[in-house]
Motif scaffolding. Sequence first.
Motif, PDB file in Angstrom:
ATOM      1  N   LEU A   1      43.371 -37.135 -28.619  1.00 18.52           N
ATOM      2  CA  LEU A   1      42.075 -36.902 -28.010  1.00 18.52           C
ATOM      3  C   LEU A   1      41.550 -38.235 -27.509  1.00 18.52           C
ATOM      4  O   LEU A   1      41.413 -39.176 -28.276  1.00 18.52           O
ATOM      5  CB  LEU A   1      41.115 -36.304 -29.045  1.00 18.52           C
ATOM      6  N   GLN A   2      41.261 -38.315 -26.218  1.00 15.32           N
ATOM      7  CA  GLN A   2      40.710 -39.538 -25.637  1.00 15.32           C
ATOM      8  C   GLN A   2      39.189 -39.524 -25.641  1.00 15.32           C
ATOM      9  O   GLN A   2      38.558 -40.545 -25.856  1.00 15.32           O
ATOM     10  CB  GLN A   2      41.226 -39.729 -24.206  1.00 15.32           C
ATOM     11  N   SER A   3      38.614 -38.364 -25.396  1.00 17.42           N
ATOM     12  CA  SER A   3      37.159 -38.241 -25.421  1.00 17.42           C
ATOM     13  C   SER A   3      36.785 -36.782 -25.614  1.00 17.42           C
ATOM     14  O   SER A   3      37.570 -35.880 -25.307  1.00 17.42           O
ATOM     15  CB  SER A   3      36.537 -38.787 -24.130  1.00 17.42           C
ATOM     16  N   LEU A   4      35.582 -36.581 -26.118  1.00 18.75           N
ATOM     17  CA  LEU A   4      35.058 -35.237 -26.318  1.00 18.75           C
ATOM     18  C   LEU A   4      33.544 -35.359 -26.297  1.00 18.75           C
ATOM     19  O   LEU A   4      32.981 -36.151 -27.050  1.00 18.75           O
ATOM     20  CB  LEU A   4      35.534 -34.675 -27.656  1.00 18.75           C
ATOM     21  N   GLU A   5      32.907 -34.603 -25.394  1.00 17.50           N
ATOM     22  CA  GLU A   5      31.453 -34.686 -25.309  1.00 17.50           C
ATOM     23  C   GLU A   5      30.850 -33.375 -24.829  1.00 17.50           C
ATOM     24  O   GLU A   5      31.453 -32.655 -24.041  1.00 17.50           O
ATOM     25  CB  GLU A   5      31.012 -35.823 -24.395  1.00 17.50           C
ATOM     26  N   ALA A   6      29.673 -33.092 -25.350  1.00 16.48           N
ATOM     27  CA  ALA A   6      28.906 -31.942 -24.901  1.00 16.48           C
ATOM     28  C   ALA A   6      28.196 -32.339 -23.615  1.00 16.48           C
ATOM     29  O   ALA A   6      27.588 -33.405 -23.553  1.00 16.48           O
ATOM     30  CB  ALA A   6      27.899 -31.525 -25.968  1.00 16.48           C
ATOM     31  N   ARG A   7      28.303 -31.477 -22.597  1.00 23.07           N
ATOM     32  CA  ARG A   7      27.614 -31.747 -21.338  1.00 23.07           C
ATOM     33  C   ARG A   7      27.366 -30.447 -20.601  1.00 23.07           C
ATOM     34  O   ARG A   7      28.275 -29.620 -20.486  1.00 23.07           O
ATOM     35  CB  ARG A   7      28.364 -32.755 -20.489  1.00 23.07           C
ATOM     36  N   ASP A   8      26.165 -30.280 -20.156  1.00 24.15           N
ATOM     37  CA  ASP A   8      25.763 -29.104 -19.385  1.00 24.15           C
ATOM     38  C   ASP A   8      26.077 -27.796 -20.115  1.00 24.15           C
ATOM     39  O   ASP A   8      26.560 -26.838 -19.510  1.00 24.15           O
ATOM     40  CB  ASP A   8      26.434 -29.105 -18.000  1.00 24.15           C
ATOM     41  N   GLY A   9      25.851 -27.758 -21.433  1.00 24.82           N
ATOM     42  CA  GLY A   9      26.026 -26.536 -22.198  1.00 24.82           C
ATOM     43  C   GLY A   9      27.469 -26.178 -22.508  1.00 24.82           C
ATOM     44  O   GLY A   9      27.757 -25.080 -22.988  1.00 24.82           O
ATOM     45  N   ARG A  10      28.397 -27.095 -22.237  1.00 24.04           N
ATOM     46  CA  ARG A  10      29.811 -26.890 -22.538  1.00 24.04           C
ATOM     47  C   ARG A  10      30.358 -28.161 -23.173  1.00 24.04           C
ATOM     48  O   ARG A  10      29.635 -29.123 -23.374  1.00 24.04           O
ATOM     49  CB  ARG A  10      30.584 -26.531 -21.262  1.00 24.04           C
ATOM     50  N   VAL A  11      31.639 -28.149 -23.466  1.00 23.46           N
ATOM     51  CA  VAL A  11      32.289 -29.318 -24.047  1.00 23.46           C
ATOM     52  C   VAL A  11      33.433 -29.724 -23.131  1.00 23.46           C
ATOM     53  O   VAL A  11      34.285 -28.905 -22.768  1.00 23.46           O
ATOM     54  CB  VAL A  11      32.842 -29.013 -25.463  1.00 23.46           C
ATOM     55  N   ARG A  12      33.435 -30.990 -22.748  1.00 21.18           N
ATOM     56  CA  ARG A  12      34.552 -31.533 -21.971  1.00 21.18           C
ATOM     57  C   ARG A  12      35.347 -32.449 -22.894  1.00 21.18           C
ATOM     58  O   ARG A  12      34.790 -33.305 -23.578  1.00 21.18           O
ATOM     59  CB  ARG A  12      34.064 -32.315 -20.770  1.00 21.18           C
ATOM     60  N   TYR A  13      36.670 -32.232 -22.894  1.00 21.11           N
ATOM     61  CA  TYR A  13      37.527 -33.112 -23.670  1.00 21.11           C
ATOM     62  C   TYR A  13      38.680 -33.571 -22.812  1.00 21.11           C
ATOM     63  O   TYR A  13      39.077 -32.895 -21.858  1.00 21.11           O
ATOM     64  CB  TYR A  13      38.025 -32.443 -24.963  1.00 21.11           C
ATOM     65  N   VAL A  14      39.182 -34.759 -23.119  1.00 18.44           N
ATOM     66  CA  VAL A  14      40.341 -35.322 -22.423  1.00 18.44           C
ATOM     67  C   VAL A  14      41.412 -35.538 -23.464  1.00 18.44           C
ATOM     68  O   VAL A  14      41.198 -36.189 -24.486  1.00 18.44           O
ATOM     69  CB  VAL A  14      39.992 -36.645 -21.715  1.00 18.44           C
ATOM     70  N   VAL A  15      42.575 -34.957 -23.206  1.00 20.26           N
ATOM     71  CA  VAL A  15      43.699 -35.074 -24.123  1.00 20.26           C
ATOM     72  C   VAL A  15      44.875 -35.675 -23.353  1.00 20.26           C
ATOM     73  O   VAL A  15      45.082 -35.360 -22.178  1.00 20.26           O
ATOM     74  CB  VAL A  15      44.059 -33.701 -24.752  1.00 20.26           C
ATOM     75  N   CYS A  16      45.608 -36.578 -24.017  1.00 25.63           N
ATOM     76  CA  CYS A  16      46.750 -37.255 -23.388  1.00 25.63           C
ATOM     77  C   CYS A  16      47.998 -37.044 -24.235  1.00 25.63           C
ATOM     78  O   CYS A  16      47.910 -36.810 -25.435  1.00 25.63           O
ATOM     79  CB  CYS A  16      46.486 -38.753 -23.271  1.00 25.63           C
ATOM     80  N   ASP A  17      49.154 -37.191 -23.592  1.00 29.69           N
ATOM     81  CA  ASP A  17      50.405 -37.057 -24.329  1.00 29.69           C
ATOM     82  C   ASP A  17      50.646 -38.301 -25.180  1.00 29.69           C
ATOM     83  O   ASP A  17      49.844 -39.241 -25.190  1.00 29.69           O
ATOM     84  CB  ASP A  17      51.570 -36.765 -23.384  1.00 29.69           C
TER      85      ASP A  17
END
Length: 193
Positions: free
Chosen positions: A101-117
């Motif tokens: 997991l590179q990042s995880l944040e709540a934004r605009d009523g949803r959750v955006r996460y970035v995952v890398c190999d």
Amino acid sequence: HFLVATGSAPRVPPGVAVDGALVVTSDHVEHLPRFPESMVIVGAGVIGCEYATIFANFGRTRVSLIDRQPRILPFEDEDGAEAVSRNFERMGVHIHRESSLQSLEARDGRVRYVVCDREGKGCEPLDVERALVSIGRVPNTRGLGLEAAGVALDKNGGVVATDTRSSSPHVYAAGGVTSDTALVNVAELEGRH
């Protein structure tokens, strides 16, 4: 004689803000007002896999699971972990294997996460309705003054205990406070002992 049985709290990775609504831990997940349409679960240990099973079985939530290891349930028997993994695939659970997991944040009523190999490549941002952070637990020992009583703590803050006895002869520890097996049934048996 004293028994320290203060339990543990969910571990949260640095940079992740748990709000109890969009980004939750096992302390919050059972209080969600409804089944989310999508959820990412960070961590593929026992708790993460339990909740992946629950949400996937109800069929109302598209579940993704982030696992840093080559296989889920790394502390369990390999054959059992593989059977659970195959069941997840049949249920439509997407497993990000050997990913971080590179990042995880709540934004605009949803959750955006970035995952890398594993090599830190193939990073992609993904959006889900909810995120469950399930990367282990931390013993609840902060502020108890155990060191002043001669009780040794390990690097995670857990009471170092042998057969429930701490380094102080009159202080015992049971359950998740020991960094050992953080399961309620184990804590109960240790407390009785």
